[in-house]
Design a protein around this motif. Structure first.
Motif, PDB file in Angstrom:
ATOM      1  N   ILE A   6       0.843  -1.194   0.000  1.00 51.86           N
ATOM      2  CA  ILE A   6       0.000   0.000   0.000  1.00 51.86           C
ATOM      3  C   ILE A   6       0.881   1.248   0.000  1.00 51.86           C
ATOM      4  O   ILE A   6       1.893   1.311   0.689  1.00 51.86           O
ATOM      5  CB  ILE A   6      -0.930   0.000   1.231  1.00 51.86           C
ATOM      6  CG1 ILE A   6      -2.037  -1.060   1.063  1.00 51.86           C
ATOM      7  CG2 ILE A   6      -1.560   1.376   1.455  1.00 51.86           C
ATOM      8  CD1 ILE A   6      -2.956  -1.180   2.259  1.00 51.86           C
ATOM      9  N   GLY A   7       0.485   2.245  -0.788  1.00 53.64           N
ATOM     10  CA  GLY A   7       1.132   3.550  -0.744  1.00 53.64           C
ATOM     11  C   GLY A   7       2.327   3.739  -1.652  1.00 53.64           C
ATOM     12  O   GLY A   7       2.767   4.865  -1.849  1.00 53.64           O
ATOM     13  N   LYS A   8       2.874   2.663  -2.225  1.00 51.24           N
ATOM     14  CA  LYS A   8       4.035   2.796  -3.106  1.00 51.24           C
ATOM     15  C   LYS A   8       3.591   3.067  -4.541  1.00 51.24           C
ATOM     16  O   LYS A   8       2.521   2.648  -4.961  1.00 51.24           O
ATOM     17  CB  LYS A   8       4.894   1.531  -3.061  1.00 51.24           C
ATOM     18  CG  LYS A   8       5.618   1.314  -1.748  1.00 51.24           C
ATOM     19  CD  LYS A   8       6.748   0.307  -1.881  1.00 51.24           C
ATOM     20  CE  LYS A   8       7.879   0.823  -2.746  1.00 51.24           C
ATOM     21  NZ  LYS A   8       9.053  -0.094  -2.757  1.00 51.24           N
ATOM     22  N   ASN A   9       4.436   3.754  -5.286  1.00 52.42           N
ATOM     23  CA  ASN A   9       4.136   4.087  -6.672  1.00 52.42           C
ATOM     24  C   ASN A   9       4.712   3.012  -7.592  1.00 52.42           C
ATOM     25  O   ASN A   9       5.910   2.698  -7.508  1.00 52.42           O
ATOM     26  CB  ASN A   9       4.733   5.458  -7.011  1.00 52.42           C
ATOM     27  CG  ASN A   9       3.888   6.230  -7.982  1.00 52.42           C
ATOM     28  OD1 ASN A   9       2.677   6.060  -8.042  1.00 52.42           O
ATOM     29  ND2 ASN A   9       4.508   7.105  -8.746  1.00 52.42           N
ATOM     30  N   TYR A  10       3.863   2.451  -8.465  1.00 53.27           N
ATOM     31  CA  TYR A  10       4.295   1.391  -9.370  1.00 53.27           C
ATOM     32  C   TYR A  10       3.953   1.740 -10.821  1.00 53.27           C
ATOM     33  O   TYR A  10       2.902   2.321 -11.091  1.00 53.27           O
ATOM     34  CB  TYR A  10       3.590   0.069  -9.044  1.00 53.27           C
ATOM     35  CG  TYR A  10       3.876  -0.497  -7.674  1.00 53.27           C
ATOM     36  CD1 TYR A  10       5.084  -1.140  -7.399  1.00 53.27           C
ATOM     37  CD2 TYR A  10       2.935  -0.407  -6.653  1.00 53.27           C
ATOM     38  CE1 TYR A  10       5.337  -1.672  -6.145  1.00 53.27           C
ATOM     39  CE2 TYR A  10       3.174  -0.940  -5.392  1.00 53.27           C
ATOM     40  CZ  TYR A  10       4.381  -1.564  -5.142  1.00 53.27           C
ATOM     41  OH  TYR A  10       4.627  -2.093  -3.903  1.00 53.27           O
ATOM     42  N   ALA A  11       4.849   1.349 -11.727  1.00 58.68           N
ATOM     43  CA  ALA A  11       4.531   1.386 -13.149  1.00 58.68           C
ATOM     44  C   ALA A  11       3.825   0.085 -13.505  1.00 58.68           C
ATOM     45  O   ALA A  11       4.213  -0.992 -13.050  1.00 58.68           O
ATOM     46  CB  ALA A  11       5.806   1.539 -13.977  1.00 58.68           C
TER      47      ALA A  11
END
Length: 502
Positions: free
Chosen positions: A327-332
Motif C-alpha cells: 500500500i502507498g508505493k508508486n508502481y509502473a
C-alpha cells in the motif's frame, strides 16, 4: 419503459457474484488467467520464441520474457496490421486501437482481439453498470439513453481487411443491439472524424433525447455540455435533461473538474463514477459510492505485474506480482493480455490503497512528471493541489499544464504553470499560495526543495483565456476523446509552445 429499466438492472446485478469471486480469491483468479494466456499463445510466433510450451510458472515467465515497450513490440504489431496472423496472439486480429498517447507524438496501434472486446472492454462496460446498479438500486438510468462521446474509425490502409480507431470507436462499432438501443447519438455521428463538426452534431441531435447518463473524458464532455447550453439558452444541463443522474468518466483525473460539473449539472441526485479504460484494456472501476479508489478488475484477460518506480529506468526491471505489492508505493503498470501484449509497459503509474480487495489510484504517467530538482512531482500531486486551490478560491479549472523553470546563473529554479479557468479565482495570488502549500503537504521531496527557496521558488502561474488549450490541441491535430492535455513535463516544449501562441 419502467419494465425495461427493472429488467436491465436485474440482468446487470447478476454479474456481481463473479466480481465478488475475484475480490475474495484474487491470486487464484490471476493464476488461472496466466495459464490461459500462456496456453493460448504457445503456438504463436512469440510463444515459440520464448518456449511457452514448457513454461511452468510465473517465475520462469519473468526470467524468460523481457519487459517490453511499444517500440520493441511494434515490429510484430506492424506485421499484424499488414495481415499476418498468429504472431502475438492465436486468434485473428482484425482491429487495432489507435492511441496518439500523451508521451509520444507518434500514433500507437494496439491490437484488439475479439476476446479482448468481449472479455475485457464489453465486460468492463457491463460491470460498470453492474456496480452502479448495486450502489444505486433505485436507479432509473435505463429509462433513458447514455450520451457516449466516441472517437473515429477507419479502414487500415495497410490491409483492407482490418480496421483501426480510438478504442471508444471500436467498442461502439461492435456493440450488441441491446446496448446500441440505449445510447445516443447515432453511430454515424458518434464515429465522425472531424471533431469540431461532431461536437456540433452531438449537441444538436441529443437536446431532445431523454439523456439519463453521460460517458466520456471530462474535458471533452465539458465542451459538449457548454455548447448545448449555448444552443438551448438554458442555465444548466438539468433544464435540458431533467432525468440525468450519472457521469461515467475516465482518462484524466476528475478532481480538478468536479466544481465545474456541479455548476453545469446542479443536481443533488447526480452521481459520478470513474473508470480506468485504456486502449490496452479495461483495468479498474470505482466500486464504492464515497471513495475515489478503483477496484482492480482481475478477470478481464489481463495479467498484471508492477515495477517499483525506483527500478523503472532499468533495461529489464524486476517486477512484482499482485501478492507482492504494498500500500502507498508508486508502481509502473506492466500487463500481458489476450490481444498479445506481453509484459508491456503501458506507461501509467498506480498506487495501491487496499490489498483486500485490491484497489488502486492512478498517480500519473511514467513520462509525465517533473523531476528537474529531485522533487518527483506526479500528476496525482498536481491534481490534488489544483482541486484544493479551486475549493478555497471559488475557482473552476478547464485545463492546465506545468513544466520546470531551469536554474540559470543568478536565477533559482521553479515550476511554471499555465492554467485556463472556467471561473477565475477570487484571488490569483491566494490560488498560487494554496497550490504551492498543498504541493508541499502532499510531496515531501517538493517541500524539501522549496524550503527557504533554496532550490525552488514559488510557482509562476499564467492565467490564459478560455479556449487556449482547445485551440492549441486543434493546431496540433489532437482534438478528440483519446487526446489529453499533457499535465506535467520535464521539458519546457509544451509550455513554451502554448505561451508563444497567446
Amino acid at each position: 419503459m419502467e419494465w425495461l429499466n427493472a429488467l436491465l438492472a436485474w440482468l446487470m446485478k447478476r454479474r456481481f457474484s463473479q466480481i465478488e469471486r475475484f475480490m475474495d480469491y484474487p491470486h487464484d483468479v490471476q493464476h488461472e488467467l496466466f495459464k490461459y494466456l500462456i496456453s493460448n499463445a504457445k503456438n504463436t510466433e512469440w510463444g515459440r520464441k520464448y518456449a511457452y510450451k514448457d513454461l511452468q510458472n510465473v517465475t520462469q515467465f519473468k526470467e524468460r520474457v523481457p519487459v517490453s515497450s511499444y517500440e520493441q513490440l511494434y515490429p510484430y504489431i506492424e506485421r499484424m496490421m499488414k495481415g499476418e496472423q498468429n504472431v502475438l496472439w492465436s486468434s485473428e486480429i482484425k482491429c487495432f486501437s489507435k492511441s496518439s498517447g500523451t508521451t509520444n507524438a507518434r500514433s500507437k496501434f494496439i491490437p484488439v482481439s475479439d476476446e479482448a472486446l468481449e472479455e475485457c472492454h464489453y465486460k468492463g462496460g457491463k460491470d460498470m453498470l453492474c456496480l452502479y446498479v448495486n450502489n444505486y438500486p433505485e436507479t432509473k438510468i435505463f429509462q433513458g439513453k447514455m450520451l457516449g462521446i466516441g472517437g473515429s474509425y477507419q479502414q487500415n490502409h495497410l490491409n483492407p481487411n482490418t480496421y483501426y480507431g480510438d478504442v471508444s470507436a471500436l467498442i461502439m462499432k461492435n456493440l450488441p443491439i441491446w446496448a446500441e438501443f440505449l445510447r445516443t447519438p447515432s453511430l454515424e455521428i458518434a464515429l465522425m472524424s472531424k471533431w469540431e463538426e461532431k461536437i456540433e452534431k452531438i449537441a444538436q441531435t441529443t437536446i431532445k433525447e431523454n439523456v439519463t447518463a453521460l460517458s466520456g473524458v471530462p474535458t471533452w464532455t465539458i465542451v459538449i455540455l457548454q455548447r448545448i447550453l449555448q444552443i438551448t439558452g438554458k442555465s444548466n444541463i438539468c433544464e435540458v435533461w431533467e432525468n440525468i443522474e450519472a457521469f461515467f468518466h475516465g482518462a484524466v483525473a476528475f478532481a480538478p473538474y468536479k466544481s465545474l460539473f456541479r455548476s453545469l449539472i446542479p443536481s443533488e441526485t447526480m452521481n459520478y463514477m470513474e473508470t480506468y479504460n485504456a486502449s490496452e484494456g479495461f483495468f479498474g472501476i470505482q466500486d464504492q459510492k464515497n471513495s475515489e479508489e478503483l477496484l482492480l478488475m482481475l478477470d478481464y484477460g489481463v495479467y498484471y505485474e508492477f515495477v517499483p518506480m525506483e527500478h523503472f529506468e532499468e533495461e529489464n526491471p524486476k517486477t512484482l506480482s499482485l501478492d507482492e505489492v504494498e500500500i502507498g508505493k508508486n508502481y509502473a503498470l506492466v500487463i500481458s493480455t489476450n490481444s498479445g501484449l506481453w509484459r508491456y509497459k503501458i506507461g501509467d503509474t498506480v498506487r495501491f490503497t487496499s490489498l483486500s480487495p485490491y484497489r488502486i489510484k492512478i498517480t500519473g504517467r511514467t513520462k509525465h512528471f517533473i523531476n528537474a530538482f529531485g522533487e518527483e512531482l506526479v500528476i496525482e500531486n498536481a491534481d490534488t493541489a489544483i482541486e484544493k486551490a479551486c475549493r478555497h478560491t471559488g475557482a473552476m479549472v478547464n485545463d492546465y499544464t506545468a513544466a520546470p523553470i531551469y536554474l540559470e546563473i543568478g536565477n533559482k529554479g521553479g515550476h511554471e504553470w499555465i492554467i485556463e479557468f472556467e471561473k477565475e479565482p477570487d484571488s490569483l495570488e491566494k490560488f498560487v499560495y494554496i497550490l504551492d502549500e498543498t504541493l508541499r503537504q502532499v510531496n515531501s521531496d517538493y517541500d524539501a526543495k522549496r524550503y527557504m527557496d533554496i532550490a525552488l521558488v514559488m510557482p509562476k502561474v499564467h492565467q490564459v483565456p478560455r479556449g487556449t488549450f482547445y485551440e492549441w490541441m486543434r493546431k496540433r491535430g489532437k482534438l478528440g476523446g483519446q487526446n489529453k492535455v499533457p499535465r506535467l513535463s520535464n521539458s519546457r516544449t509544451y509550455v513554451e509552445d502554448i505561451l508563444v501562441g497567446i
